[in-house]
Design an enzyme around this catalytic site. Structure first.
Site, PDB file in Angstrom:
ATOM      1  N   SER A  48       0.805  -1.223   0.000  1.00  0.00           N
ATOM      2  CA  SER A  48       0.000   0.000   0.000  1.00  0.00           C
ATOM      3  C   SER A  48       0.839   1.275   0.000  1.00  0.00           C
ATOM      4  O   SER A  48       0.648   2.146   0.834  1.00  0.00           O
ATOM      5  CB  SER A  48      -0.911  -0.011   1.235  1.00  0.00           C
ATOM      6  OG  SER A  48      -1.914   0.958   1.092  1.00  0.00           O
ATOM      7  N   CYS A  52       2.207   6.788  -7.057  1.00  0.00           N
ATOM      8  CA  CYS A  52       1.959   8.070  -7.735  1.00  0.00           C
ATOM      9  C   CYS A  52       2.795   9.201  -7.129  1.00  0.00           C
ATOM     10  O   CYS A  52       3.021  10.225  -7.760  1.00  0.00           O
ATOM     11  CB  CYS A  52       0.479   8.427  -7.650  1.00  0.00           C
ATOM     12  SG  CYS A  52      -0.577   7.076  -8.197  1.00  0.00           S
ATOM     13  N   ILE A 289     -11.417 -16.910  -9.617  1.00  0.00           N
ATOM     14  CA  ILE A 289     -10.222 -16.042  -9.674  1.00  0.00           C
ATOM     15  C   ILE A 289     -10.619 -14.686 -10.263  1.00  0.00           C
ATOM     16  O   ILE A 289     -11.137 -14.614 -11.388  1.00  0.00           O
ATOM     17  CB  ILE A 289      -9.095 -16.674 -10.510  1.00  0.00           C
ATOM     18  CG1 ILE A 289      -8.746 -18.067  -9.967  1.00  0.00           C
ATOM     19  CG2 ILE A 289      -7.860 -15.774 -10.513  1.00  0.00           C
ATOM     20  CD1 ILE A 289      -7.652 -18.785 -10.731  1.00  0.00           C
ATOM     21  N   ALA A 291      -9.483 -10.634 -11.192  1.00  0.00           N
ATOM     22  CA  ALA A 291      -8.288  -9.848 -11.533  1.00  0.00           C
ATOM     23  C   ALA A 291      -8.679  -8.385 -11.619  1.00  0.00           C
ATOM     24  O   ALA A 291      -9.775  -8.044 -12.081  1.00  0.00           O
ATOM     25  CB  ALA A 291      -7.670 -10.327 -12.847  1.00  0.00           C
TER      26      ALA A 291
END
Ligand code: FAD
Length: 594
Positions: A48, A52, A289, A291
């Site tokens: 985390s 940016c 799954i 994404a």
């Protein structure tokens, strides 16, 4: 009932990647489900973190590295009871057994981990082409805190004077600014004819001129062919057109490649653009799954097809949505528009939707308008102009794209525009929006309203327009080119073949104008010429307004003009505001800027 600390091992949710998408997903999952075991596996040392913010850490604007850590594994574990394992890399997925194979890079051990649901948020890696000399230690890429620390350490240890930034996208532009900020002379090399491909060529011209004004050397339409060592030990970047740029370091920012190896090896379907294919619930071809983030392909909200948009807002949103679906909520992952904003020195550049280039490639019909609104009321100190391009459907007026370049107030206008577009607004909706106004913040007619007015005038047939690239054709057919700026403005530079009748003298010259044939009318921005078009139309002439005026013409054809004419005004306004606190100081700057 499940106790406070009890977890159901049968409900283990494993998340691969612990930054934007992965961490958002993990925290949201816990808020929805106290009993699930949530394991977040991150290959790197940090979770985390604010990638940016990395360019601003390099420039020193963000001084403290720890400020980049939005949260830590301890905090995630304490507050959300998430089992965070850093330096743990997922090496393979066994879909039959529903396990992942995890390598603990600290211990060197590999172990299997069972999942009920698996979320992939592995991101995208900087592209590093296999060019000769690419392994030189002075060539950097930027993705992680470690990368940023390496660049900063190099700057501190070597005090470099010259850098080459390869690539003029977001990260390349931010790095050009950051390196300039610390006193390094930057040459930016870009393969395309423009930087920042999310805006169209003429809009990028504002950025080009600003970069040059800030001392950045721009080499466009050249690709890097090789890196080598110069006689003096410098790093030499050679382009495919024979340019050789010696420097002390280079930063590669030529795009990112989705990390799809895990997915591919597990037999999950990939999309046509090389990202992981997902449905509108963010499930891959295996429904257990999911994404999210930079690794996937999204549905383009304007063009309808697949698109790759590696931006943080989307990764965070998708993380939350995937968690919602796993938590039993019904979701529909909405389309994506690529809404983005970037600071390039004093400029703010924002874009959303499908650019003109993309609409042409997609065969989608469109019309466009340019406006040059002010950041706030002109009579209140510090107002600066901006330039806005709006693309819209010629039949319905639906907004298809917005591009905005300016110095102040860009982000506020832009988010209004992007929101309206995503809600399906038409240009007349923009004209109707009721927006907040007081002199320090805006204008009675807000920039977004003005864009709506200009586009509505075109759609309603109140004004016929001509674009810069159509002027030559009209002149070839005998149209008159009428410049309605002041005599002084005209003398400083004008379009070939133009006749000057200033707007305030127009009524006394009406009889001199041809009744038969088109009259192309222009001024600096397109406003005064619009007034003249309305006047002429009501007197029976056929006027066409040059959309965006002389400024957009010069941005479209920089080689025909001495730069974008109004830019000096932007620069002066900025210098006055930034550097002067007294009228005396302002008059000195005005004198120097002439
Ligand atoms: P990431 O945040 O990249 O996280 C992926 C993580 O997965 C990585 O840490 C990686 O180590 C880990 N991983 C990969 N494979 C494995 C594996 N097999 N096992 C375990 N872990 C694995 N976006 C904006 O919107 N605005 C900006 O201003 C902006 N600026 C940026 C500046 C820089 C310098 C960079 C690099 C990016 C910037 N972005 C910006 C893009 C934004 O950071 C990304 O879109 C966002 O981080 C994507 O989130 P993600 O979860 O998909 O991937």
């Amino acid at each position: 009932m499940t106790g406070c600390n009890q977890q159901r091992p049968d409900r283990t949710i494993v998340i691969v990647g612990g930054v934007a998408g992965g961490a958002s997903c993990a925290a949201r999952l816990r808020r929805l489900d106290e009993s699930a075991a949530i394991v977040m596996l991150e290959r790197g040392k940090h979770v985390s973190f604010a990638n940016c913010g990395l360019p601003y850490f390099i420039s020193g604007e963000i001084h403290d590295r720890d400020k980049l850590l939005i949260t830590t594994p301890d905090r995630l574990s304490q507050r959300f009871r998430i089992d965070v394992r850093v330096r743990h890399e997922v090496m393979a997925i066994d879909r039959q057994r529903k396990t992942v194979e995890v390598r603990d890079h600290q211990s060197g051990q590999t172990y299997p981990l069972r999942y009920e649901k698996l979320v992939l948020s592995p991101g995208a890696a900087p592209v590093r082409p296999r060019l000769p000399g690419i392994e030189d230690a002075r060539i950097f890429s930027l993705r992680t805190i470690g990368d940023a620390e390496r660049i900063r350490a190099y700057l501190e240890a070597n005090d470099p004077r010259r850098a080459v930034v390869v690539g003029g996208g977001f990260i390349g532009l931010e790095m050009a600014e950051s390196l300039s900020h610390v006193g390094v002379h930057v040459t930016l090399i870009e393969l395309a004819a423009q930087v920042m491909l999310s805006v169209d060529r003429e809009m990028a011209e504002w950025i080009h001129q600003h970069l040059r004004m800030k001392g950045v050397e721009l080499i466009l339409e050249e690709g890097v062919a090789r890196f080598s060592a110069g006689d003096d030990g410098s790093l030499v970047v050679s382009t495919d057109r024979g340019n050789q740029v010696p420097c002390d370091l280079a930063v590669l920012a030529i795009g990112v490649k989705p990390e799809v190896d895990l997915a591919r090896k597990a037999g999950l379907e990939l999309g046509p653009l090389g990202g992981i294919k997902v449905n509108d619930r963010l499930q891959t071809s295996d429904p257990d799954i999911y994404a999210i983030g930079d690794a996937i392909e999204v549905q383009d909200g304007i063009l309808g097809g697949p698109r790759r948009i590696p931006l943080a807002n989307l990764a965070n949103r998708q993380g939350r949505l995937a968690a919602d679906h796993i938590g039993g909520k019904e979701i529909a992952c909405t389309d994506a528009y690529g809404t983005s904003v970037v600071r390039v020195f004093d400029l703010t550049v924002a874009s959303t939707g499908a650019s003109e280039r993309a609409l042409v490639a997609g065969g989608v019909p469109y019309e466009k308008s340019y406006t040059h609104p002010a950041s706030h009321a002109g009579y209140y100190p510090g107002a600066v102009p901006m330039v806005m391009k709006l693309l819209f459907a010629p039949e319905t007026g639906r907004v298809l794209d917005g591009q905005l370049v300016g110095i102040d107030g860009v982000d506020k206008r832009f988010d209004v525009l992007a929101t309206a577009m995503q809600l399906g607004a038409t240009v007349s909706d923009l004209a109707r929006l009721e927006l907040a106004y007081a002199p320090p913040f805006g204008t009675g007619k807000d920039a977004v309203n003005i864009a709506g007015y200009a586009a509505s005038n075109i759609l309603d047939g109140d004004v016929e327009i001509v674009h810069a690239d159509q002027v030559d054709g009209w002149l070839g057919e005998g149209a008159l080119l009428l410049d309605v700026r002041t005599v002084g403005e005209f003398r400083r530079g004008q379009l070939n073949q133009a006749v000057n009748i200033p707007i305030d003298e127009m009524r006394s010259h009406l009889t001199e104008l041809p009744m038969n044939g088109a009259i192309l009318v222009y001024c600096l921005t397109g406003i005064r010429s619009y007034y003249v078009c309305r006047l002429l139309k009501q007197h029976g002439y056929r006027p066409l307004n040059l959309s965006g005026g002389y400024m957009v013409y010069c941005a479209t054809y920089p080689n025909r003009c001495k730069g974008i004419p109004g830019l000096q005004r932007w620069r002066r306004a900025l210098a006055l505001e930034t550097f002067c606190s007294t009228p005396e100081e302002r008059s000195i700057v005005r004198r120097n800027m002439k």
